[in-house]
Design a protein around this motif. Structure first.
Motif, short mmCIF file in Angstrom:
data_model
loop_
_atom_site.label_atom_id
_atom_site.label_comp_id
_atom_site.label_asym_id
_atom_site.label_seq_id
_atom_site.Cartn_x
_atom_site.Cartn_y
_atom_site.Cartn_z
N VAL A 1 40.16 40.90 47.22
CA VAL A 1 40.66 40.28 45.99
C VAL A 1 41.91 40.99 45.50
N VAL B 1 31.86 33.50 37.27
CA VAL B 1 31.92 34.92 37.62
C VAL B 1 31.44 35.78 36.45
N THR C 1 37.72 40.02 40.11
CA THR C 1 37.73 38.58 40.39
C THR C 1 38.17 37.79 39.16
#
Length: 526
Positions: A104, A174, A151
């Protein structure tokens, strides 16, 4: 209705266009490399104190615990069921999630216009950082929380670049999962909200997708929140205990921790990321991300929060700084400096966070002794169980047949639960946090081996409490010289005694006041 708003291309506020992702094989190789290193070292030294607690909570699955949401306990249950009850098995998922953090980080650099070199540097920097190796080495709430932070950071930056507000739904998903691991992600959302309100673009907040994302986060995290509601919000008591334990230390340590979380050699990189996010014309749409860090830092200093709470956001800033550094490194000398900083940071982070050196060296070296506390939290647990086993064998057969163990904190209890069976130890109890809910001694229990309690104050609860040695180890672990007591004849039935022994916090000195009421335990970090 405002749903998806686009910035006009070519304007002064146009975000960078999408950049191709770094060669996936190269990025995958880097991620796998980090994971392999973590797994190769996973079996050295021993369980971290919090891992011992999570190993115990896996046997008592619930929608929440006094000190944390349920996700990590579920992860521990799945890992040990599928892979076996071993130290390495417990650390497989953290290593895999660390690989996700590395991946990420490259995506964040890509969203900010960084090409292959910048993406590679961002991914390598994330893998070489203290915060990633710390979280990826052990199974605690830190690793899923870190994945959630980076994220969300990536999704928000992508949302700001594309103005595609449908991404709020992904942010909500998330966030919901993150809240099942740790409540800290709320701090990130607050900081990002303040940043967008102050710096814009505010249009992204006027979207039905934002509310849909919030609803989704609420739905996913609802069981854990409901558990808190029905149990009287123990998280608030934990927060108060933490603040009392830290005192002014968190404010004094704030700046050093900002350097430590990523690592000394890469600190200039993430600082460059903050500055560039706030000043670059082509990054005007992302100014809110830079401001969110400044807001978070000021807020944590003001409320006395833990300085390491910024670690997840610093990784996002590191990715931004990687774009700046790769653009700056346009000569051989500069590229050499950047590469040396990356390698130096990796070595420093590995020495501090991973068991690359003998554990005795961390305990004896003057420099490592202060900086390698993380290693000491993973040491000497088998020796503790062995010595408590000696105390147990010293009891008469009738006493041994009816004895139990009471451990002051969950680390001691978890260690004795893990290593006790091979030394014939009886059942282990502790009154700390949710360990207190895992059971109490039966009312007819007459003999207790007490580990780590204060004899003077703990002893008033029994007819007699006799010392039976101390925990001896050459390593400077936190529980070195912990006293062992053999107590007999509780003055009250355990059903009445137990509430006096339960407490919420990080350690408990068992002061006289601590025994009188749960809300006045006086427990603090030692």
């Amino acid at each position: 209705m405002a749903t998806t708003t686009r910035i006009v291309p070519g304007s002064s506020q146009s975000p960078p266009a999408a950049i191709p992702l770094l060669n996936r094989r190269t990025l995958l190789a880097l991620c796998v490399g980090v994971g392999v290193v973590l797994l190769a070292l996973s079996g050295r030294h021993g369980y971290h104190v919090d891992e011992l607690y999570n190993r115990a909570t896996r046997e008592h699955l619930a929608w929440g615990y006094v000190d944390q949401p349920p996700l990590v306990s579920l992860m521990a249950r799945v890992e040990t069921t599928v892979l076996g009850d071993t130290l390495t098995a417990l650390r497989v998922v953290p290593a895999l999630l660390a690989c996700v953090v590395v991946w990420v980080a490259a995506l964040i650099a890509r969203e900010l216009g960084g090409r292959g070199g910048a993406q590679l540097f961002a991914a390598a920097g994330a893998g070489a950082s203290v915060v990633t190796l710390n979280a990826g080495h052990v199974l605690t709430t830190n690793i899923p929380d870190l994945v959630a932070w980076v994220t969300v950071g990536w999704l928000v930056i992508r949302l700001l670049r594309t103005q595609d507000t449908r991404l709020w739904i992904a942010v909500g998903a998330v966030t919901g999962v993150g809240l099942l691991a740790k409540n800290l992600i709320v701090l990130l959302l607050l900081a990002l909200l303040v940043g967008v309100l102050a710096m814009g673009p505010r249009a992204v907040l006027r979207s039905r997708h934002l509310w849909a994302g919030a609803a989704l986060a609420t739905l996913i995290s609802a069981p854990a929140v409901w558990w808190q509601v029905t149990h009287g919000w123990p998280a608030m008591e934990m927060s108060a205990a933490l603040k009392t334990a830290l005192g002014e230390d968190s404010r004094v340590a704030f700046i050093p921790f900002q350097v430590l979380m990523i690592g000394l050699f890469l600190t200039p990189v993430w600082i460059a990321g903050v500055v560039a996010l706030l000043r670059r014309t082509q990054w005007r749409a992302f100014r809110s991300v830079g401001l969110s860090y400044l807001f978070m830092a000021v807020l944590l200093i003001a409320i006395g929060g833990k300085p390491e709470y910024t670690g997840g956001l610093q990784l996002v800033l590191l990715s931004a700084g990687s774009v700046v550094v790769v653009e700056w490194a346009n000569t051989t000398v500069r590229r050499t400096l950047a590469g040396t900083a990356l390698v130096g940071n990796a070595v420093m982070s590995a020495v501090l966070m991973l068991p690359v050196l003998p554990v005795a060296l961390y305990g004896s070296n003057p420099v490592l002794k202060g900086l390698g506390v993380f290693q000491m939290d993973q040491a000497a647990w088998p020796q503790l169980a062995e010595q408590v086993g000696t105390v147990n064998r010293s009891l008469s057969p009738p006493d041994r047949a009816h004895a139990v163990i009471y451990a002051n904190h969950y680390g001691l209890a978890g260690a004795l639960d893990r290593y006790g069976p091979e030394h014939g130890l009886p059942h282990v109890y502790s009154g700390q946090n949710s360990y207190a809910d895992f059971g109490r001694p039966a009312d007819d229990t007459d003999v207790v081996i007490a580990v780590g309690v204060n004899r003077r104050t703990f002893g008033v609860l029994f007819r007699s409490c006799e010392p039976s040695g101390k925990f001896r180890t050459d390593l400077p672990v936190a529980d070195q010289n912990t006293e062992f007591l053999v107590c007999r004849g509780p003055l009250e039935p355990w059903s009445q005694l137990w509430p006096k022994l339960t407490w919420i916090g990080f350690s408990c000195p068992y002061t006289a006041e601590a025994i009188t009421a749960r809300s006045e335990k006086g427990c603090s970090l030692t």
